[in-house]
Design a protein around this motif. Structure first.
Motif, PDB file in Angstrom:
ATOM      1  N   GLN A 245     -36.596  63.021   0.890  1.00  0.00           N
ATOM      2  CA  GLN A 245     -35.752  62.000   0.360  1.00  0.00           C
ATOM      3  C   GLN A 245     -34.181  62.781   0.750  1.00  0.00           C
ATOM      4  N   ARG A 246     -33.898  63.821   0.689  1.00  0.00           N
ATOM      5  CA  ARG A 246     -32.558  64.191   0.925  1.00  0.00           C
ATOM      6  C   ARG A 246     -32.233  63.609   2.561  1.00  0.00           C
ATOM      7  N   LYS A 247     -33.198  63.771   3.406  1.00  0.00           N
ATOM      8  CA  LYS A 247     -32.717  63.546   4.713  1.00  0.00           C
ATOM      9  C   LYS A 247     -32.770  62.010   4.958  1.00  0.00           C
ATOM     10  N   ILE A 248     -33.377  61.168   4.234  1.00  0.00           N
ATOM     11  CA  ILE A 248     -33.294  59.635   4.184  1.00  0.00           C
ATOM     12  C   ILE A 248     -32.017  59.370   3.342  1.00  0.00           C
ATOM     13  N   LEU A 249     -31.605  60.045   2.357  1.00  0.00           N
ATOM     14  CA  LEU A 249     -30.223  59.767   1.911  1.00  0.00           C
ATOM     15  C   LEU A 249     -29.180  60.064   2.588  1.00  0.00           C
ATOM     16  N   ASP A 250     -29.316  61.326   3.454  1.00  0.00           N
ATOM     17  CA  ASP A 250     -28.024  61.526   4.254  1.00  0.00           C
ATOM     18  C   ASP A 250     -28.012  60.592   5.591  1.00  0.00           C
ATOM     19  N   LYS A 251     -29.186  60.338   5.847  1.00  0.00           N
ATOM     20  CA  LYS A 251     -29.289  59.554   7.123  1.00  0.00           C
ATOM     21  C   LYS A 251     -28.979  58.051   6.787  1.00  0.00           C
ATOM     22  N   PHE A 252     -29.109  57.445   5.499  1.00  0.00           N
ATOM     23  CA  PHE A 252     -28.524  56.245   5.056  1.00  0.00           C
ATOM     24  C   PHE A 252     -27.047  56.438   4.684  1.00  0.00           C
ATOM     25  N   GLU A 253     -26.675  57.476   4.133  1.00  0.00           N
ATOM     26  CA  GLU A 253     -25.020  57.456   3.802  1.00  0.00           C
ATOM     27  C   GLU A 253     -24.275  57.546   5.257  1.00  0.00           C
ATOM     28  N   GLU A 254     -25.024  58.283   6.159  1.00  0.00           N
ATOM     29  CA  GLU A 254     -24.311  58.406   7.687  1.00  0.00           C
ATOM     30  C   GLU A 254     -24.240  57.158   8.188  1.00  0.00           C
ATOM     31  N   GLU A 255     -25.419  56.215   8.001  1.00  0.00           N
ATOM     32  CA  GLU A 255     -25.182  54.754   8.666  1.00  0.00           C
ATOM     33  C   GLU A 255     -24.457  54.030   7.997  1.00  0.00           C
ATOM     34  N   LEU A 256     -24.341  54.155   6.846  1.00  0.00           N
ATOM     35  CA  LEU A 256     -23.323  53.199   6.052  1.00  0.00           C
ATOM     36  C   LEU A 256     -21.968  53.738   6.186  1.00  0.00           C
ATOM     37  N   GLN A 257     -21.865  54.999   6.372  1.00  0.00           N
ATOM     38  CA  GLN A 257     -20.417  55.257   6.769  1.00  0.00           C
ATOM     39  C   GLN A 257     -20.008  54.653   7.942  1.00  0.00           C
ATOM     40  N   LYS A 258     -20.825  54.584   9.243  1.00  0.00           N
ATOM     41  CA  LYS A 258     -20.613  54.083  10.335  1.00  0.00           C
ATOM     42  C   LYS A 258     -20.280  52.534  10.239  1.00  0.00           C
ATOM     43  N   ASP A 259     -21.150  51.704   9.509  1.00  0.00           N
ATOM     44  CA  ASP A 259     -20.936  50.422   9.353  1.00  0.00           C
ATOM     45  C   ASP A 259     -19.571  50.294   8.774  1.00  0.00           C
ATOM     46  N   LEU A 260     -19.482  50.960   7.612  1.00  0.00           N
ATOM     47  CA  LEU A 260     -17.955  50.855   6.776  1.00  0.00           C
ATOM     48  C   LEU A 260     -16.868  51.073   7.825  1.00  0.00           C
ATOM     49  N   GLU A 261     -16.997  51.889   8.655  1.00  0.00           N
ATOM     50  CA  GLU A 261     -15.851  52.338   9.667  1.00  0.00           C
ATOM     51  C   GLU A 261     -15.678  51.254  10.621  1.00  0.00           C
ATOM     52  N   VAL A 262     -16.710  50.718  11.027  1.00  0.00           N
ATOM     53  CA  VAL A 262     -16.754  49.433  12.077  1.00  0.00           C
ATOM     54  C   VAL A 262     -16.082  48.407  11.225  1.00  0.00           C
ATOM     55  N   ASN A 263     -16.384  48.093  10.098  1.00  0.00           N
ATOM     56  CA  ASN A 263     -16.142  46.700   9.268  1.00  0.00           C
ATOM     57  C   ASN A 263     -14.716  47.145   9.009  1.00  0.00           C
ATOM     58  N   ARG A 264     -14.372  48.279   8.655  1.00  0.00           N
ATOM     59  CA  ARG A 264     -12.879  48.524   8.270  1.00  0.00           C
ATOM     60  C   ARG A 264     -11.868  47.966   9.394  1.00  0.00           C
ATOM     61  N   GLU A 265     -12.420  48.670  10.555  1.00  0.00           N
ATOM     62  CA  GLU A 265     -11.717  48.652  11.946  1.00  0.00           C
ATOM     63  C   GLU A 265     -11.326  46.862  12.076  1.00  0.00           C
ATOM     64  N   ALA A 266     -12.504  46.204  11.808  1.00  0.00           N
ATOM     65  CA  ALA A 266     -12.654  44.857  12.230  1.00  0.00           C
ATOM     66  C   ALA A 266     -11.669  44.067  11.171  1.00  0.00           C
ATOM     67  N   LEU A 267     -11.987  44.562   9.972  1.00  0.00           N
ATOM     68  CA  LEU A 267     -11.121  43.975   8.877  1.00  0.00           C
ATOM     69  C   LEU A 267      -9.471  44.322   9.292  1.00  0.00           C
ATOM     70  N   GLY A 268      -9.243  45.249   9.485  1.00  0.00           N
ATOM     71  CA  GLY A 268      -7.769  45.580   9.874  1.00  0.00           C
ATOM     72  C   GLY A 268      -7.196  44.688  11.199  1.00  0.00           C
ATOM     73  N   LYS A 269      -8.186  44.457  12.154  1.00  0.00           N
ATOM     74  CA  LYS A 269      -7.752  43.782  13.182  1.00  0.00           C
ATOM     75  C   LYS A 269      -7.448  42.374  12.650  1.00  0.00           C
ATOM     76  N   ASP A 270      -8.444  41.959  11.928  1.00  0.00           N
ATOM     77  CA  ASP A 270      -8.494  40.407  11.434  1.00  0.00           C
ATOM     78  C   ASP A 270      -7.305  40.178  10.450  1.00  0.00           C
ATOM     79  N   ALA A 271      -7.022  41.484   9.396  1.00  0.00           N
ATOM     80  CA  ALA A 271      -5.852  41.156   8.793  1.00  0.00           C
ATOM     81  C   ALA A 271      -4.444  41.150   9.560  1.00  0.00           C
TER      82      ALA A 271
END
Length: 191
Positions: A86-112
């Protein structure tokens, strides 16, 4: 004397009855003995079966105890593994979510940034369009005040057509920019 004989006969009959009773009792005792022997034999067999059953039962209890201990250990290890998983899955999920958020944040900044640039350009085009409208209005006012003889209509018409063309071109650009701005807004809303 006759009486004695009768008494003897009577006694003999009673003895015969007693003998028959004794024989009958002997026969019943023999049957009871046989039944008792049979019961002893059955009881002995039952005792043996019970002993075998108890022996097997004790062996099975030992096996069940061992199995219970093994099961307890396996269950404990499974719970540990479950927690780690459970801990590993949660860590992996948080890591993937962080990556997606970072990519989306960059794209959103560029779009803005693109949106702000487009807004500036649209504002410039609108101010130019207003100036062009004002100039056209001035030309219309001038054309009203000029006499037909002082100005050649063909030259004025060409000029007006050229300005109209510019105006149409500017309006097309404004439409394109408005569509682009609307697409950017939709993209921001979706994210």
């Amino acid at each position: 004397m006759l009486q004695k004989i009768k008494d003897l006969m009577k006694v003999k009959e009673e003895i015969d009855v007693i003998n028959r009773n004794v024989e009958e009792n002997n026969r019943i005792i023999s049957e009871l003995k046989e039944d008792l022997n049979s019961l002893k034999k059955d009881l002995s067999e039952n005792n043996k079966l019970q002993d075998d059953f108890l022996k097997n039962f004790r062996e099975n209890i030992a096996v069940i105890k061992n199995l219970r201990e093994d099961f307890g250990k396996e269950l404990y290890e499974f719970k540990l593994l479950k927690g780690q998983l459970q801990r590993k899955i949660l860590d992996k999920f948080e890591e993937e979510l962080q990556k997606d958020l970072e990519v989306n944040r960059e794209a959103l900044g560029k779009d803005a940034q693109d949106y702000n640039e487009l807004r500036k350009k649209v504002a410039e085009i609108l101010s130019r369009l207003n100036l062009t409208s004002e100039e056209i209005n001035k030309f219309i006012e001038i054309s009203k005040s000029i006499r037909k003889e002082d100005f050649e209509l063909t030259k004025f018409a060409r000029h007006l057509l050229e300005m109209d063309r510019e105006k149409l071109e500017l309006m097309r650009k404004i439409d394109t920019l408005e569509r682009l701005v609307s697409k950017i807004r939709r993209r921001e809303l979706v994210r």
